[in-house]
Design a protein around this motif. Structure first.
Motif, mmCIF file in Angstrom:
data_model
loop_
_atom_site.group_PDB
_atom_site.id
_atom_site.type_symbol
_atom_site.label_atom_id
_atom_site.label_comp_id
_atom_site.label_asym_id
_atom_site.label_seq_id
_atom_site.Cartn_x
_atom_site.Cartn_y
_atom_site.Cartn_z
ATOM 1 N N ALA A 80 0.798 -1.224 0.000
ATOM 2 C CA ALA A 80 0.000 0.000 0.000
ATOM 3 C C ALA A 80 0.831 1.274 0.000
ATOM 4 C CB ALA A 80 -0.942 -0.002 1.202
ATOM 5 N N SER A 81 2.027 1.242 0.561
ATOM 6 C CA SER A 81 2.832 2.465 0.624
ATOM 7 C C SER A 81 3.127 3.021 -0.764
ATOM 8 C CB SER A 81 4.145 2.206 1.372
ATOM 9 O OG SER A 81 4.925 1.230 0.698
ATOM 10 N N GLY A 82 3.110 2.163 -1.786
ATOM 11 C CA GLY A 82 3.357 2.629 -3.147
ATOM 12 C C GLY A 82 2.237 3.479 -3.714
ATOM 13 N N PHE A 83 1.072 3.466 -3.045
ATOM 14 C CA PHE A 83 -0.062 4.255 -3.519
ATOM 15 C C PHE A 83 0.042 5.732 -3.143
ATOM 16 C CE2 PHE A 83 -2.175 0.231 -4.287
ATOM 17 C CZ PHE A 83 -3.038 0.516 -5.325
ATOM 18 N N PHE A 84 1.117 6.143 -2.464
ATOM 19 C CA PHE A 84 1.237 7.540 -2.061
ATOM 20 C C PHE A 84 1.150 8.485 -3.250
ATOM 21 C CE2 PHE A 84 5.527 7.144 -3.595
ATOM 22 C CZ PHE A 84 5.902 8.437 -3.933
ATOM 23 N N ALA A 85 1.541 8.000 -4.438
ATOM 24 C CA ALA A 85 1.529 8.852 -5.634
ATOM 25 C C ALA A 85 0.120 9.255 -6.038
ATOM 26 C CB ALA A 85 2.219 8.136 -6.794
ATOM 27 N N VAL A 86 -0.878 8.456 -5.660
ATOM 28 C CA VAL A 86 -2.254 8.774 -6.061
ATOM 29 C C VAL A 86 -2.795 9.979 -5.288
ATOM 30 C CG1 VAL A 86 -4.608 7.902 -6.292
ATOM 31 C CG2 VAL A 86 -2.660 6.391 -6.778
ATOM 32 N N PRO A 87 -2.757 9.984 -3.942
ATOM 33 C CA PRO A 87 -3.258 11.182 -3.238
ATOM 34 C C PRO A 87 -2.428 12.429 -3.506
ATOM 35 C CG PRO A 87 -2.255 9.631 -1.687
ATOM 36 C CD PRO A 87 -2.403 8.919 -2.984
ATOM 37 N N TYR A 88 -1.142 12.285 -3.734
ATOM 38 C CA TYR A 88 -0.353 13.502 -3.941
ATOM 39 C C TYR A 88 -0.679 14.161 -5.279
ATOM 40 C CZ TYR A 88 3.864 12.954 -7.039
ATOM 41 O OH TYR A 88 4.750 12.871 -8.079
ATOM 42 N N SER A 250 -2.236 0.344 4.483
ATOM 43 C CA SER A 250 -1.262 0.930 5.400
ATOM 44 C C SER A 250 -1.716 0.794 6.844
ATOM 45 C CB SER A 250 -1.046 2.415 5.080
ATOM 46 O OG SER A 250 -0.397 2.556 3.845
ATOM 47 N N GLY A 251 -0.815 0.297 7.688
ATOM 48 C CA GLY A 251 -1.098 0.185 9.119
ATOM 49 C C GLY A 251 -0.799 1.485 9.837
ATOM 50 N N PRO A 252 -1.099 1.557 11.147
ATOM 51 C CA PRO A 252 -0.909 2.799 11.902
ATOM 52 C C PRO A 252 0.544 3.264 11.957
ATOM 53 C CG PRO A 252 -1.457 0.954 13.354
ATOM 54 C CD PRO A 252 -1.696 0.493 11.968
ATOM 55 N N ASP A 253 1.490 2.341 11.899
ATOM 56 C CA ASP A 253 2.903 2.728 11.988
ATOM 57 C C ASP A 253 3.412 3.406 10.715
ATOM 58 O OD1 ASP A 253 2.974 1.652 14.517
ATOM 59 O OD2 ASP A 253 3.768 -0.292 13.853
ATOM 60 N N ALA A 254 2.680 3.223 9.608
ATOM 61 C CA ALA A 254 3.150 3.768 8.337
ATOM 62 C C ALA A 254 2.367 4.991 7.886
ATOM 63 C CB ALA A 254 3.059 2.687 7.250
ATOM 64 N N GLN A 255 1.350 5.375 8.633
ATOM 65 C CA GLN A 255 0.445 6.417 8.138
ATOM 66 C C GLN A 255 1.091 7.790 8.104
ATOM 67 O OE1 GLN A 255 -3.120 5.994 10.498
ATOM 68 N NE2 GLN A 255 -3.698 4.081 9.488
ATOM 69 N N TRP A 256 1.900 8.124 9.107
ATOM 70 C CA TRP A 256 2.530 9.445 9.107
ATOM 71 C C TRP A 256 3.536 9.566 7.964
ATOM 72 C CZ3 TRP A 256 1.245 13.873 11.135
ATOM 73 C CH2 TRP A 256 2.182 14.911 11.192
ATOM 74 N N ALA A 257 4.318 8.501 7.756
ATOM 75 C CA ALA A 257 5.269 8.512 6.643
ATOM 76 C C ALA A 257 4.539 8.620 5.314
ATOM 77 C CB ALA A 257 6.128 7.244 6.682
ATOM 78 N N TYR A 258 3.430 7.904 5.204
ATOM 79 C CA TYR A 258 2.633 7.939 3.968
ATOM 80 C C TYR A 258 2.090 9.343 3.721
ATOM 81 C CZ TYR A 258 -1.080 6.459 0.689
ATOM 82 O OH TYR A 258 -1.883 6.304 -0.408
ATOM 83 N N ALA A 259 1.527 9.954 4.770
ATOM 84 C CA ALA A 259 0.899 11.267 4.617
ATOM 85 C C ALA A 259 1.924 12.350 4.297
ATOM 86 C CB ALA A 259 0.130 11.626 5.889
ATOM 87 N N THR A 260 3.055 12.339 4.995
ATOM 88 C CA THR A 260 4.064 13.382 4.751
ATOM 89 C C THR A 260 4.713 13.221 3.385
ATOM 90 O OG1 THR A 260 5.723 12.044 5.941
ATOM 91 C CG2 THR A 260 4.564 13.760 7.195
ATOM 92 N N LEU A 261 4.886 11.966 2.950
ATOM 93 C CA LEU A 261 5.461 11.743 1.627
ATOM 94 C C LEU A 261 4.522 12.248 0.539
ATOM 95 C CD1 LEU A 261 7.759 10.615 -0.065
ATOM 96 C CD2 LEU A 261 6.679 8.357 0.052
ATOM 97 N N ALA A 262 3.224 11.987 0.702
ATOM 98 C CA ALA A 262 2.247 12.470 -0.274
ATOM 99 C C ALA A 262 2.180 13.995 -0.261
ATOM 100 C CB ALA A 262 0.874 11.875 0.021
ATOM 101 N N PHE A 263 2.145 14.592 0.925
ATOM 102 C CA PHE A 263 2.040 16.049 1.035
ATOM 103 C C PHE A 263 3.292 16.730 0.484
ATOM 104 C CE2 PHE A 263 2.693 19.947 3.646
ATOM 105 C CZ PHE A 263 1.636 20.680 3.131
ATOM 106 N N GLY A 264 4.460 16.247 0.882
ATOM 107 C CA GLY A 264 5.711 16.844 0.411
ATOM 108 C C GLY A 264 5.886 16.699 -1.083
ATOM 109 N N SER A 265 5.486 15.553 -1.629
ATOM 110 C CA SER A 265 5.595 15.343 -3.073
ATOM 111 C C SER A 265 4.666 16.284 -3.830
ATOM 112 C CB SER A 265 5.264 13.889 -3.413
ATOM 113 O OG SER A 265 6.172 12.999 -2.784
ATOM 114 N N ALA A 266 3.484 16.550 -3.257
ATOM 115 C CA ALA A 266 2.554 17.486 -3.892
ATOM 116 C C ALA A 266 3.146 18.895 -3.931
ATOM 117 C CB ALA A 266 1.221 17.488 -3.142
#
Length: 556
Positions: A80-88, A250-266
């Motif tokens: 699931a972590s690879g899906f960060f590109a979609v929200p960003y 994505s589990g709870p341990d990966a959510q902050w990394a996922y969110a910041t990666l999507a936001f920063g990439s945007a």
């Protein structure tokens, strides 16, 4: 990989490659202007592209071969972590709707070709402009290299050259041919070449995704079966780490990394020089606004594209290099002729952005290094000639990078490029809305963000690499892991704000702003552009205070 050369797929691939090559050279006569020997014509297509041309150009520019290969490869490797590109890519379009029309207007008024041109004109600082230009060039180089990696992965799966060849010349000859053709038609046609080829590239990609999202699940037993097999495979422990390979969600341990990666990439996406180059080629600000409303169609495509990673797992694809997973999936699942179409989509998907990126990097060098520091009196013809030559050198550098280094190094440096380019956000976007930030504070904030981001990324290890193993690290002061680029960006902004307060308090000299409030909302050029502000010290970092000039106001 299958043994031998896939002759049918290769024939289809070569057909489309020859087609876009002819289009690339013919593009030199497409919308040809009388004054063709200027950077506006060669590097920005005459600033004449309408809504649909710009849409295809931006799509071809932003959704690259690396996207086609790497996004589903990330899902294949980690879930699931690879899906960060979609929200960003969903977040980025409302963001750019607020500032890209303003950048287009002021650039159109003053003849700015690059973001560094605007930064120099807005803050009266060649030093800050140089920092932005160097950052853009550094961040773009590994991005170009990854487009060549995308072509190489397709050639490898087709059995043409690739890693199984022993002689270096035989192994790399197909890539060298592709590089030579790309360099030749970019040199002759400038931005018009990728603009014309983007129609073919995007059409092929939409066709391949539409077929893949229906045809492959039918062969694998449906999406329920795909998700079940992918979930089981991702739950298995990685021998190197002893942890599950990934997660289906994505589990709870990966959510902050996922969110910041999507936001920063945007935040970072439209700081890249190639994104701005494609934007400034539009004929008016209305084109920009329309494109921000229809470009999300590519985000829908990207979501489908990411699902191919789960399909590769369910199909039992086994590759040592994750970048080969999707090309191998296509070869295993599609008839040979359609495999060639899919490979052509990836290959052409590399040529379009690589051309735009090399043009953008060349424009930065020409306008903000060559003209600002080496030859201030350069004529438009000289600027164009230098930019053409530099675009060739940039491609050569990327080719050397690909041929001489491990491919994972290119990927890691592209991740580092995202961290770097984000540090230009305060100067560019901040400058479009206010001139309160002091030029020296912006330069200091940029330096802090660059140094912190580079050192933090250097300290990240992976199972295969001791340094630059990723773009996430522990956030100082809290236990969560997040995107290094966002942490560096926050430090950048804090330093900029604090130093601006201090410098304003001690009345440090301000640079000269050559723009006016009406420049940011205009849809037509000014009768005559004002000359650039004179500087009282080397580098243009000193000049008269301009406190009496009214502040630009946001567009209504």
């Amino acid at each position: 990989m299958n043994g031998g050369v896939n002759g049918v797929a290769l024939a289809v691939f070569v057909f489309f490659f020859v087609l876009v090559t002819v289009m690339g050279f013919r593009a030199a006569r497409w919308r040809k202007a009388e004054n063709e020997h200027s950077l506006d014509e060669w590097g920005l297509g005459g600033r004449s592209f309408g809504t649909w041309i710009t849409w295809f150009l931006l799509g071809g520019d932003l959704y690259t071969a690396y996207t086609f290969v790497a996004v589903p490869a990330a899902v294949y490797a980690a879930g699931a972590s690879g899906f960060f590109a979609v929200p960003y890519t969903i977040l980025v379009y409302p963001l750019i709707f607020t500032f890209l029309p303003r950048l287009w207007s002021v650039s159109h008024r003053h003849g700015y070709v690059t973001t560094s041109d605007f930064v120099r004109g807005r803050f009266g600082s060649k030093g800050l402009s140089l920092a932005v230009a160097l950052t853009g060039i550094l961040a773009t180089m590994p991005y170009i290299a990854l487009q060549l990696v995308g072509i190489q992965s397709v050639l490898d799966v087709m059995g043409v050259g690739g890693s199984e060849s022993t002689h270096w010349f035989v192994k790399d000859l197909p890539l060298l041919i592709a590089f030579g053709v790309l360099a030749a038609y970019t040199y002759s046609s400038g931005l018009r070449a990728p603009a014309l080829i983007a129609f073919v590239k995007d059409g092929l990609i939409y066709l391949v995704i539409a077929v893949a999202i229906v045809y492959i699940p039918l062969k694998l037993g449906g999406f329920h079966e795909i998700f079940a097999k992918a979930g089981d495979a991702l739950a298995q422990k990685d021998p190197a780490t002893g942890k599950p390979r990934g997660e289906l969600a994505s589990g709870p341990d990966a959510q902050w990394a996922y969110a910041t990666l999507a936001f920063g990439s945007a935040l970072a996406l439209f700081m890249y020089p190639h994104s701005i180059t494609a934007t400034l080629s539009s004929k008016n600000r209305t084109v920009i606004r329309r494109n921000t409303t229809i470009l999300p169609l590519y985000s829908l495509m990207l979501g489908f594209l990411a699902l191919l990673g789960f399909m590769a797992i369910a199909a039992g694809i086994k590759v040592d290099n994750g970048q080969l997973a999707i090309p191998q999936l296509f070869e295993n699942m599609f008839p040979d002729w359609f495999t060639g179409v899919a490979f052509a989509a990836i290959g052409i998907g590399a040529l379009v952005p690589a051309a735009i990126m090399s043009i953008a990097a060349a424009n930065l060098f020409t306008r903000n290094i060559y003209k600002d520091f080496l030859k201030p009196g350069a004529t438009p013809e000289q600027e164009t000639k230098v930019s053409k030559l530099v675009s060739l050198l940039v491609k050569v550098g990327a080719l050397v990078f690909v041929l001489g280094m491990d491919k994972t190094v290119a990927i890691n440096f592209q991740l580092l490029g995202g961290i770097w380019i984000l540090q230009t956000f305060p100067a560019l976007v901040g400058g479009l809305f206010t001139r309160w930030f002091h030029r020296w504070a912006l330069l200091a904030g940029w330096a802090v963000g660059m140094v912190y981001g580079t050192l933090a990324a250097y300290g990240v290890a992976s199972p295969t690499q001791e340094h630059f193993g990723g773009s996430n690290a522990a956030i100082p002061g809290i236990k969560e892991t997040g995107y290094i680029g966002v942490t560096a960006f926050v430090l950048n902004v804090l330093v900029t704000v604090v130093l601006t307060v201090v410098l304003r308090a001690v009345k440090a000299p301000d640079g000269v702003d050559e723009t006016r409030p009406e420049d940011y909302t205009a849809d037509a050029p000014a009768p005559a552009p004002r000359p650039a502000a004179s500087a009282g010290a080397p580098g243009g970092d000193a000049g008269r205070p301009d406190d009496d000039r009214p502040e630009p106001v946001p567009a209504p």
